[in-house]
Design a protein around this motif. Structure first.
Motif, short mmCIF file in Angstrom:
data_model
loop_
_atom_site.label_atom_id
_atom_site.label_comp_id
_atom_site.label_asym_id
_atom_site.label_seq_id
_atom_site.Cartn_x
_atom_site.Cartn_y
_atom_site.Cartn_z
N THR A 255 0.86 -1.19 0.00
CA THR A 255 0.00 0.00 0.00
C THR A 255 0.90 1.25 0.00
O THR A 255 1.24 1.75 -1.06
N THR A 256 1.27 1.73 1.19
CA THR A 256 2.21 2.85 1.31
C THR A 256 3.16 2.58 2.46
O THR A 256 2.81 1.90 3.43
N TRP A 257 4.36 3.13 2.35
CA TRP A 257 5.33 2.91 3.43
C TRP A 257 4.86 3.61 4.72
O TRP A 257 5.20 3.17 5.82
N GLN A 258 4.06 4.67 4.56
CA GLN A 258 3.53 5.34 5.75
C GLN A 258 2.61 4.40 6.55
O GLN A 258 2.65 4.38 7.78
N GLU A 259 1.79 3.64 5.82
CA GLU A 259 0.94 2.68 6.52
C GLU A 259 1.78 1.59 7.18
O GLU A 259 1.51 1.16 8.31
N MET A 260 2.83 1.15 6.49
CA MET A 260 3.68 0.11 7.06
C MET A 260 4.36 0.57 8.34
O MET A 260 4.64 -0.24 9.23
N ASN A 261 4.62 1.86 8.46
CA ASN A 261 5.25 2.39 9.66
C ASN A 261 4.35 2.25 10.89
O ASN A 261 4.82 2.44 12.02
N ARG A 262 3.10 1.91 10.68
CA ARG A 262 2.19 1.68 11.80
C ARG A 262 2.10 0.19 12.16
O ARG A 262 1.27 -0.20 12.99
N THR A 263 2.93 -0.63 11.54
CA THR A 263 2.94 -2.07 11.82
C THR A 263 4.31 -2.48 12.35
O THR A 263 5.27 -1.72 12.29
N ARG A 264 4.38 -3.71 12.85
CA ARG A 264 5.64 -4.26 13.37
C ARG A 264 5.70 -5.74 13.04
O ARG A 264 4.74 -6.32 12.52
N TRP A 265 6.84 -6.37 13.37
CA TRP A 265 7.02 -7.75 12.95
C TRP A 265 5.95 -8.67 13.54
O TRP A 265 5.55 -9.65 12.88
N GLU A 266 5.48 -8.38 14.73
CA GLU A 266 4.44 -9.22 15.31
C GLU A 266 3.17 -9.24 14.47
O GLU A 266 2.49 -10.27 14.39
N ASP A 267 2.86 -8.12 13.82
CA ASP A 267 1.68 -8.07 12.95
C ASP A 267 1.88 -8.95 11.72
O ASP A 267 0.96 -9.66 11.30
N TRP A 268 3.06 -8.88 11.13
CA TRP A 268 3.34 -9.67 9.93
C TRP A 268 3.33 -11.16 10.26
O TRP A 268 2.75 -11.96 9.53
N TYR A 269 3.98 -11.50 11.38
CA TYR A 269 4.02 -12.90 11.78
C TYR A 269 2.63 -13.43 12.09
O TYR A 269 2.28 -14.56 11.72
#
Length: 254
Positions: free
Chosen positions: A56-70
């Motif tokens: 989506t956007t890197w700004q949105e990704m900045n609101r996530t962390r590895w625990e979310d991806w896992y």
């Protein structure tokens, strides 16, 4: 939030053998889509999710962390295990790291692991400063698109979100500390010329893992080898790996 064209997740209902594919940090399912489709043609049930904050956007990704991806991969694995007799996990770069983490956590629930240029060691000095930098510097130049093959591009971010990146060292430490829990067979493909992940990650795996680890060098690809000149070797090798280690037959032959 609109998804970048090509970054959509992919799923294919096949036979009793399932594969969960994990894309890399700031990348998207697009980098693994040809791999997913190859396995699907062999009759494999395939799940290739889009990780939170990606595509989506890197700004949105900045609101996530590895625990979310896992967590999203853990859910996808549970879904596959509910429909398949056996499940393999495979991944590129940070996706390879999370594939290894899934094997550590789920034990016999994962039949085997295939990773391509896995990132499990902090080999970027800037990341050591990320916990402080994230308050002053929201992003730095990105790492997507390290591909040798002309005319091939990766769908991902041109900027690396620092706040999200600052969460990676904790994941690396967890994976490193629990590698002895992996008793499943593991196949590692690694590029001789990789401008994103240094050789330290594969060296660490070789030093810590036993006879269940096999490594194969890719001589004509950069980091995103699944879109590069050696992609065919990865696809064929992973399918042979499944055939060698699955206890149930695939439904099709390529």
């Amino acid at each position: 939030m609109p998804v970048m064209p090509g970054a959509e997740p992919y799923h294919h209902d096949g036979g009793a053998v399932g594969v969960l594919l994990c894309h890399g940090f700031t990348g998207s399912p697009q980098a693994l889509r040809p791999w997913a489709e190859y396995l699907a043609r062999a009759g494999v049930t395939v799940a290739l999710p889009r990780l939170p904050g990606h595509g989506t956007t890197w700004q949105e990704m900045n609101r996530t962390r590895w625990e979310d991806w896992y967590a999203s991969l853990d859910k996808a694995l549970a879904d596959l295990r509910g429909h398949c007799s056996e499940v393999f996990v495979m991944g590129l770069s940070l996706g390879g790291c999370m594939a290894l983490r899934l094997a550590e956590i789920h034990g016999d629930g994962v039949r085997g692991v295939v990773v391509v240029n896995p990132s499990i060691v902090n080999d970027t000095p800037l990341l050591r400063l990320a916990p402080a930098l994230k308050w002053m510097l929201p992003s730095v130049p990105g790492v997507v698109g390290d591909i040798k093959r002309e005319g091939m591009a990766e769908v991902g971010y041109s900027r690396t979100p620092v706040r999200a990146a600052s969460t990676l060292p904790k994941l690396w430490k967890l994976v490193q500390s629990d590698l002895d829990k992996i008793t499943q067979p593991v196949l590692v493909f690694h590029s001789r010329d990789d401008h994103v992940v240094k050789p330290a990650s594969v060296a660490f795996l070789r030093a810590r893992m036993g006879d269940n680890l096999e490594t194969r060098e890719l001589v004509n690809s950069y980091h995103v080898a699944t879109l590069d000149n050696d992609a065919g070797s990865i696809f064929e090798g992973s399918l042979d790996f499944i055939r060698s280690h699955a206890s149930v037959p695939l439904t099709k032959d390529l």
